[in-house]
Structure formats: C-alpha cells, structure tokens
Scaffold this motif. Structure first.
Motif, mmCIF file in Angstrom:
data_model
loop_
_atom_site.group_PDB
_atom_site.id
_atom_site.type_symbol
_atom_site.label_atom_id
_atom_site.label_comp_id
_atom_site.label_asym_id
_atom_site.label_seq_id
_atom_site.Cartn_x
_atom_site.Cartn_y
_atom_site.Cartn_z
ATOM 1 N N SER A 247 -9.530 4.290 1.136
ATOM 2 C CA SER A 247 -9.134 5.704 1.095
ATOM 3 C C SER A 247 -8.032 5.913 0.068
ATOM 4 N N LEU A 248 -7.233 4.918 -0.145
ATOM 5 C CA LEU A 248 -6.198 5.039 -1.174
ATOM 6 C C LEU A 248 -6.825 5.185 -2.546
ATOM 7 N N ALA B 240 0.998 4.288 -2.728
ATOM 8 C CA ALA B 240 0.832 5.701 -2.397
ATOM 9 C C ALA B 240 2.023 6.502 -2.914
ATOM 10 N N TYR C 253 -7.993 8.689 -2.909
ATOM 11 C CA TYR C 253 -6.807 9.503 -3.112
ATOM 12 C C TYR C 253 -6.385 9.479 -4.565
ATOM 13 N N GLN D 251 -8.006 1.183 4.540
ATOM 14 C CA GLN D 251 -6.937 1.987 3.952
ATOM 15 C C GLN D 251 -6.938 1.883 2.439
ATOM 16 N N ARG E 170 -3.560 15.050 1.305
ATOM 17 C CA ARG E 170 -4.493 13.926 1.394
ATOM 18 C C ARG E 170 -4.000 12.967 2.448
ATOM 19 N N ASN E 171 -4.951 12.384 3.076
ATOM 20 C CA ASN E 171 -4.640 11.482 4.170
ATOM 21 C C ASN E 171 -5.262 10.140 3.888
ATOM 22 N N ILE E 172 -4.553 9.114 4.217
ATOM 23 C CA ILE E 172 -5.164 7.785 4.112
ATOM 24 C C ILE E 172 -5.665 7.421 5.488
ATOM 25 N N GLU E 173 -6.918 7.146 5.528
ATOM 26 C CA GLU E 173 -7.621 7.313 6.782
ATOM 27 C C GLU E 173 -7.247 6.472 7.995
ATOM 28 N N ILE F 260 0.850 -1.205 0.000
ATOM 29 C CA ILE F 260 0.000 0.000 0.000
ATOM 30 C C ILE F 260 0.877 1.244 0.000
ATOM 31 N N LYS F 261 1.925 1.197 0.814
ATOM 32 C CA LYS F 261 2.801 2.379 0.840
ATOM 33 C C LYS F 261 3.444 2.601 -0.504
ATOM 34 N N ARG G 139 -5.191 5.531 10.267
ATOM 35 C CA ARG G 139 -3.750 5.688 10.286
ATOM 36 C C ARG G 139 -3.059 4.593 11.065
#
Lengths: 65, 498
Positions: free
Chosen positions: B42-43, A33, B46, B39, B6-9, A29-30, B11
């Motif tokens: 939310s990604l 992103a 995003y 996550q 933007r935040n990925i929720e 996932i990282k 956390r």
C-alpha cells in the motif's frame, strides 16, 4: 531444569530478535511515508510558486501584445 | 474533522486471533512479517499516487511554459520588424484605441467533485449512497425532486444565488426609482435637510439600544424596509431604511418606492402586522433563518399591492372568483392583529387584494418595492422569481397552498361577517353555491398551473443565462457599482456599514 529452560530461553531470545527485526522494518516504513509526504508538500509549494510566476508572465505578455 | 487522504492499509500488524499452533511466538512473527509486506504494497500505491499528481501538475506547467515561449518568440519577431516602421504611431490612434483589458479568468468550482483527489474519492465511494428517494418524485405534486428534501447538495448555492439575483433586481429598481425621482423633482433642495433629520433619529434610536430598534422596525415599516431586512440581513440597513421611511409617511419624496402607498399612513402597518404573524405561524417549521426572512417577504407584497388597483394586477387569477373568497377569509384574521393598531377602517380593502398573493405561495412576489404604478408590468417576473429560489422552504407551503383556497371557500362563506356580495351566496341554494365553489377551485387550479408554467419558463431562462458564481457575482457588483455612481452613495454606505 536448565535443559528445560534452554530451548524456551532460546525461543524467547529468538522471538526478541524477530521483534527487533520487525521494529526496524516498520520504523523504516514510517520514515519512507514521512519522506513521501514532505516531498509531496515541498513539490506542491514549488509548483505553486512556479504557477504564480507563469500567470504573471502570461499577463505581462498579454499586455505587451 | 481532518480527512485522511491516503491510508496505509493493514493498520495493525499483530492484532489478530492466533490460530492454535504449537509455536505461538513464531506464528506471531510470521503474521507480523506478512502484514509488513502488505503495508509495503500500500505504501507503493501511495507513492505512485503522489508522484502521479505531481507529474500531472508539472506537465500542465510545462505546456504553459512552452506556449509562453512561443508567444515571446512571436513578440520578439514583431518587435524587430516594427522598428523601421515608425510612422504608424499617431496621437489619435493612441487616444482612440480601446484601453487594455486583461482577460482575467476567475477560478471557479475549485472544490468540486471532480477536483477531489483520487484517494479521497475512493474513500468517499466506500460510503453508503443516500436512499433512492427519487423514486417518489413522480408522485409529487409540485414537481420537485424528492431526494432534495432529504439531502440537497445544491441548497446553499441556490439560496445564495437567489439572494444575489434578488439584490441585483432591487438595486436596479432603486436605480429606476432614483431616476424617476430625479425626473419628477427638478428641485431637490429639500432632500438634504430631510436626510440629516433621519440620521439624528437613527442615532437617537441607537441610544436606546439595538433591541428597541428591532421592535420599532417590526411595528413601523411595511413594504420596502422589511424587504431590506431580509435582503441584507444587517441591522444597519434596516435602521437606515427604517429611519428614512418612518418619519416620511407624509413626505412623498423618500427613497422607498411605495411612497405613493405611504400616503395612506395608517394602511401599511396593519397589513404588515397581520401578515407577519400569520406568515411566521404558517411557515414556522423547518425553515432556516435566512430562508425564514426571505419567506416573510411574500407577506410584503400583500401590503404593497392593496394600495394600487387591487384585483387588477393579479394575472393568472380569475378576478371574479378572487374577491369573494378573500374577504370572508380575511375577515377573521385581520380583526385580532388590527386590534392593537386601532385602525380598522381599511382592513377590508387591503384584505381582498392581500389574500390573492397568499395562496399562490408557489410564486409569491418577494421584492417589496413594487410601487402600484409599476406593479402590473412587474408581476410576471416577480411571481416566477421566488419559485426557483425557494424550492426547499416550501415543503409545507405548497400543500397549504392548495388547501387554503378550498377551505377559504368552505369556511369563509358560513362565517361571512363582511357585508360583501358573498353574504348573498350562502342564502342562495346549494347547487349554485357548489358551482361557484367548483368554478373557484378550477380557476384557482388553473391559476396555479398557469403560474407554474411561468415559473418554469422563468427558471429555464435563468438557468440558461449563467449559473456560475462568477457571472452572478459580477452582475451584482456591476449593478451595484453603477448604482452607486449615479446617486445614493449614502444609501450604499449604510448598507455596508452593518
């Protein structure tokens, strides 16, 4: 004694495996992103250069007109 | 502080209190996997956001490219058509046709609320709104929005706009003055030597150190030079004008407009001195630095107008009530500050005209160079100008504005040391005195209201004219460039030299 440890051991082993699985997922996932962010930045920079070229062309066309 | 776009929720995946279950490890695993799925959700949001923005940008570029292609095609057609018709070219046509001016559109309002990216806007919307102070607005006397005293997003822009408008007006006045001087003095051979002298003085002053320059500036000038202080905020301009104005009190040909006023040498410094401390004391609280300097400016018209026809150029003020209260009020403040100057010969005359500007702080004429001659046409626009420009600073001043006149009416008369007509007033019986006071009050109130209406009209006019950064800046730069073209390039250099 060994009989008692076995299920516990198995459980812990299983737990470690689960956590490794979760770790793989979160690191991917990282990576996604990060990829999205860098893609965004590079696209914006390219679009900005395009924008500048466009405005230069527009000015030139205006002068020719 | 960097703002996160933007935040990925979710956390933290597994920072939670566990429900009491038997197999805690499995429970943790399941909770963590569920958070991972959130996550991912939310990604995806995003990613959709990012691609949406890029897509809109690319679309605009595509439309621009297509329009450009059309224009190129048209031009191509024109060019191919034009080749055979070569007779249309003529030398006169080349010379007389207007020069090419490209229409450069300046980008304005780049960082507006509308241009905020959507995720940041959503973050902004989660914040608390400011308190509804605007419900108190109808209870205010001065007609300003109550919320502006708590949080005013347009404060800095208004400040800057006022400064720019003021600068343009001053530059225009400078131009007018220069033209006037040119007309008046056909023989300007004396100008150069004088300027050289002032430069020397300037350098000498600089030798001592900049602190001494400032002290000299506070003591010496009045009217025009301090105005430049607050307009440009640079010591260089102060020094220049200071130097240029300090020696030439006897010389009428100076760059400063109140040159006729400078003929009375002793007069300008005292009123300036007393008005400086008085004003800084009055408006001390809650003012920003530049605003303070601009606030000090209202004190300068007091020195400048007294030298002209004192009560004459005061529109919106009933002249008969105006002189009586000012002298009694002014008698007490002038003596203490004037003691240092030792020129008490002329305080009473300047004090009455200097007082009328004081109470109407709601519309103080800030530009200091109103020469006595030009004063009467100038007051209406001058009066109205700062009102729009100083909405935040005068929270204390407008309330002190109305109170001082009644107080002056109340206090001045018992303490009347000056041998003016109002000394007879305390001797007269009470009903006439109260009538005079009520008349004064009513006249003052009318005066205030009159000025407010003028202010509103002027404000509306200015709002209609053009509120953008670009137009204001362009106007100012145009005025400045035309001014420098005329004359006084030296003056401008000093302005910019800092």
């Amino acid at each position: 004694m060994v009989g008692q440890e076995d299920p516990v051991q198995r459980e812990i082993h299983q737990d470690w495996a689960n956590w490794e699985y979760i770790e793989v997922i979160t690191s991917s996932i990282k990576k996604i992103a990060d990829f999205l962010n860098s893609f965004d930045m590079s696209c914006r920079s390219r679009l900005a250069t395009l924008n500048e070229k466009l405005t230069a062309l527009e000015q030139r066309i205006e002068s020719t007109e | 502080m960097p703002l996160v776009t933007r935040n990925i929720e979710p956390r933290h995946l597994c920072r939670q209190t566990l429900p009491s279950v038997r197999s805690e490890l499995e429970c943790m695993t399941n909770i963590t996997l569920a958070n991972v799925i959130r996550q991912l959700g939310s990604l995806s949001k995003y990613a959709e956001d990012i691609f949406g923005e890029l897509f809109t940008q690319a679309n605009t570029f595509a439309s621009r490219v297509s329009s450009l292609a059309e224009r190129v095609d048209r031009l191509q057609v024109k060019v191919t058509q034009l080749d055979p018709k070569e007779e249309e070219v003529s030398l006169q046509g080349i010379n007389t046709r207007k020069a090419f001016r490209s229409s450069t559109v300046q980008d304005q309002k780049l960082f507006d609320r509308n241009s905020l990216p959507i995720p940041v806007l959503e973050t902004y919307n989660t914040c608390d709104t400011p308190p509804p102070l605007n419900n108190l607005t109808p209870y205010r006397d001065d007609g300003k929005e109550a919320l502006k005293f708590y949080t005013d997003p347009s404060y800095f822009f208004d400040l800057w706009k006022e400064k720019m408008l003021q600068d343009t007006k001053d530059i225009m006045k400078e131009k007018r003055k220069h033209r006037k001087e040119k007309k008046d003095n056909p023989n300007r051979g004396n100008v150069n030597p004088r300027k050289i002298k002032t430069r020397k003085e300037e350098w000498e002053k600089m030798k001592m150190g900049q602190e001494f320059v400032e002290s000299k500036e506070k003591l010496g000038p009045s009217g025009y030079p301090p105005a430049l202080v607050y307009q440009n905020g640079s010591v260089g301009s102060v020094e220049n004008v200071d130097a240029s104005n300090y020696p030439p009190p006897p010389q009428s040909d100076s760059t400063s407009p109140p040159s006729p006023s400078f003929s009375e040498d002793s007069l300008p410094p005292p009123p300036a001195e007393f008005s400086y401390p008085a004003d800084s004391n009055q408006r001390g609280s809650g003012l920003a630095g530049p605003k303070r300097s601009s606030v000090v400016s209202p004190s300068h018209p007091p020195p400048a107008p007294p030298l002209g026809s004192p009560p004459g150029p005061k529109p919106g003020f009933a002249p008969p009530p105006a002189p009586p209260p000012p002298p009694p009020m002014m008698s007490t403040p002038p003596p203490p500050p004037l003691g240092g100057f030792g020129s008490p010969g002329t305080p009473p005359p300047p004090s009455p005209p200097s007082f009328p500007p004081h109470p109407d702080f709601a519309a103080p004429p800030p530009p200091p160079p109103p020469p006595a001659a030009d004063y009467s046409p100038l007051p209406p626009p001058l009066l109205s100008q700062p009102a729009g420009g100083a909405p935040p600073p005068p929270p204390p001043p407008p309330p002190p504005g109305p109170p001082p006149p009644p107080f002056s009416g109340a206090d001045g008369q018992p303490a009347a040391p000056s041998p003016l007509s109002d000394t007879t007033k305390p001797k007269s019986s009470l009903p006439p005195v109260s009538d005079a006071r009520s008349d004064l009050l009513s006249a003052i109130r009318q005066g205030f209201q009159l000025r407010r209406v003028e202010e509103q009209r002027e404000q509306e006019k200015r709002d209609v004219v053009g509120n953008d950064v670009a137009t204001i800046l362009s106007r100012r730069i145009a005025v400045e460039y035309s001014d420098s073209e005329d004359d006084s390039s030296e003056f401008d250099e000093d302005e910019w030299s800092d």
